[in-house]
Design a protein around this motif. Structure first.
Motif, PDB file in Angstrom:
ATOM      1  N   LEU A   1      -1.985  -6.994   4.044  1.00  0.00           N
ATOM      2  CA  LEU A   1      -1.300  -5.930   3.322  1.00  0.00           C
ATOM      3  C   LEU A   1      -0.355  -5.166   4.238  1.00  0.00           C
ATOM      4  O   LEU A   1      -0.732  -4.758   5.334  1.00  0.00           O
ATOM      5  CB  LEU A   1      -2.330  -4.950   2.747  1.00  0.00           C
ATOM      6  N   SER A   2       0.849  -4.966   3.753  1.00  0.00           N
ATOM      7  CA  SER A   2       1.808  -4.066   4.391  1.00  0.00           C
ATOM      8  C   SER A   2       1.963  -2.841   3.506  1.00  0.00           C
ATOM      9  O   SER A   2       1.557  -2.840   2.333  1.00  0.00           O
ATOM     10  CB  SER A   2       3.159  -4.753   4.579  1.00  0.00           C
ATOM     11  N   ASP A   3       2.552  -1.768   4.045  1.00  0.00           N
ATOM     12  CA  ASP A   3       2.733  -0.559   3.242  1.00  0.00           C
ATOM     13  C   ASP A   3       4.113  -0.529   2.601  1.00  0.00           C
ATOM     14  O   ASP A   3       4.903  -1.469   2.734  1.00  0.00           O
ATOM     15  CB  ASP A   3       2.445   0.690   4.071  1.00  0.00           C
ATOM     16  N   SER A   4       4.394   0.547   1.899  1.00  0.00           N
ATOM     17  CA  SER A   4       5.652   0.660   1.158  1.00  0.00           C
ATOM     18  C   SER A   4       6.867   0.717   2.062  1.00  0.00           C
ATOM     19  O   SER A   4       7.998   0.542   1.599  1.00  0.00           O
ATOM     20  CB  SER A   4       5.618   1.907   0.270  1.00  0.00           C
TER      21      SER A   4
ATOM     22  N   LEU B   1       0.828  -1.197   0.000  1.00  0.00           N
ATOM     23  CA  LEU B   1       0.000   0.000   0.000  1.00  0.00           C
ATOM     24  C   LEU B   1       0.867   1.253   0.000  1.00  0.00           C
ATOM     25  O   LEU B   1       1.850   1.339   0.746  1.00  0.00           O
ATOM     26  CB  LEU B   1      -0.903   0.019   1.230  1.00  0.00           C
ATOM     27  N   GLY B   2       0.489   2.230  -0.824  1.00  0.00           N
ATOM     28  CA  GLY B   2       1.180   3.503  -0.816  1.00  0.00           C
ATOM     29  C   GLY B   2       0.772   4.335   0.394  1.00  0.00           C
ATOM     30  O   GLY B   2      -0.375   4.277   0.845  1.00  0.00           O
TER      31      GLY B   2
ATOM     32  N   GLU C   1      -5.908  -0.529  -5.089  1.00  0.00           N
ATOM     33  CA  GLU C   1      -4.875  -1.328  -4.421  1.00  0.00           C
ATOM     34  C   GLU C   1      -5.481  -2.612  -3.863  1.00  0.00           C
ATOM     35  O   GLU C   1      -4.896  -3.699  -3.990  1.00  0.00           O
ATOM     36  CB  GLU C   1      -4.219  -0.521  -3.305  1.00  0.00           C
ATOM     37  N   ASN C   2      -6.653  -2.506  -3.258  1.00  0.00           N
ATOM     38  CA  ASN C   2      -7.315  -3.688  -2.702  1.00  0.00           C
ATOM     39  C   ASN C   2      -7.731  -4.656  -3.801  1.00  0.00           C
ATOM     40  O   ASN C   2      -7.634  -5.874  -3.638  1.00  0.00           O
ATOM     41  CB  ASN C   2      -8.536  -3.263  -1.887  1.00  0.00           C
ATOM     42  N   VAL C   3      -8.203  -4.115  -4.929  1.00  0.00           N
ATOM     43  CA  VAL C   3      -8.594  -4.965  -6.055  1.00  0.00           C
ATOM     44  C   VAL C   3      -7.390  -5.750  -6.565  1.00  0.00           C
ATOM     45  O   VAL C   3      -7.462  -6.962  -6.799  1.00  0.00           O
ATOM     46  CB  VAL C   3      -9.209  -4.110  -7.182  1.00  0.00           C
ATOM     47  N   LEU C   4      -6.267  -5.074  -6.745  1.00  0.00           N
ATOM     48  CA  LEU C   4      -5.065  -5.755  -7.230  1.00  0.00           C
ATOM     49  C   LEU C   4      -4.575  -6.798  -6.237  1.00  0.00           C
ATOM     50  O   LEU C   4      -4.159  -7.900  -6.624  1.00  0.00           O
ATOM     51  CB  LEU C   4      -3.966  -4.734  -7.518  1.00  0.00           C
TER      52      LEU C   4
END
Length: 265
Positions: free
Chosen positions: A153-156, A119-120, A135-138
């Motif tokens: 999900l983790s971030d950048s 995630l950005g 982002e969630n769709v991908l």
């Protein structure tokens, strides 16, 4: 209801917000939290959310039993390109549908995996439930195995944030923790309610924190709380397994009490 016109900014740019609300016999659950998040989001985006009475009226035709109300509020039409209109006219759309939770996931727990997508970070949008969820769709497109219930999900910067459509909680050394959502992620309404009732610390932590956890859970305001029984790497290797016991029911019981779901024994 008329369909959204092609110049609606929510359709064109994801310029809007949404809420998914669990209803029980027409009564919205965690309604205060949903209204508060919608208001925060509208203030952040710079337009006025519909008033509470207008939103409450969307529940009027809900079927008996469990149902889900989806509310979508866009900035409306107007403006030039990305430039928003000086005086927005927000547009509200909603949908009601019958709903059934998945009690086998409450009882037996779930298997989840880490996602490759990161995630950005964008603090201006952190916490709110805006319409742009690409982002969630991908991330959700990374797996097709129905045995895997969710993806983490983790971030950048490598910090844990959430699952693709649920919030993340864990117990480590007897302390309840959840990711701090200062840079990205959705502050779920069940998460907000649990934070107000339990001693849960908001922390910045990498995926390794889950390997040391006594229990891990996913939760949202529709599905309730799922305990984890297996965590996989994005490549498929099993990283950790948990055996469910009474400890795994503590956060679950608190979440289910808020939603009217049963305690699991």
């Amino acid at each position: 209801m008329e369909p959204l016109p092609l110049d609606d900014r929510g359709l064109a740019y994801g310029d809007g917000l949404f809420e998914t609300v669990l209803l029980r016999d027409g009564q919205p659950l965690l309604w205060r939290e949903h209204l508060a998040r919608l208001q925060r989001g509208a203030e952040r985006l710079g337009f006025t959310a519909p008033d509470a009475d207008t939103l409450r009226a969307c529940c009027a035709e809900a079927p008996a039993g469990l149902a889900v109300l989806k509310l979508i509020v866009t900035r409306g039409s107007g403006g030039r390109g990305y430039r928003p209109p000086d005086a927005p006219s927000p547009r509200l759309r909603w949908q009601l549908a019958a709903f059934a939770a998945q009690p086998e996931r409450w009882r037996d727990g779930v298997r989840v995996r880490h996602c490759r997508l990161r995630l950005g970070r964008q603090p201006a949008l952190a916490g709110i439930k805006h319409l742009n969820r690409l982002e969630n769709v991908l991330a959700r497109g990374e797996w097709q195995d129905d045995a895997i219930a969710e993806g983490l999900l983790s971030d950048s910067h490598g910090q844990l944030v959430e699952a693709t459509c649920m919030n993340l909680f864990w117990s480590r050394q007897g302390r309840l923790e959840t990711p701090r959502l200062a840079y990205c992620g959705v502050a779920g309404t069940l998460r907000d309610a649990l934070l107000s009732k339990l001693a849960i610390s908001e922390v910045e932590a990498g995926p390794e924190a889950l390997l040391d956890a006594e229990a891990v859970w996913l939760g949202n305001s529709l599905q309730g709380v799922w305990p984890l029984v297996q965590l996989d790497a994005a490549e498929g290797a099993c990283l950790r397994r948990w055996t469910l016991d009474a400890h795994h029911r503590l956060l679950q019981d608190a979440g289910h009490a808020l939603l009217g779901y049963p305690a699991i024994r």
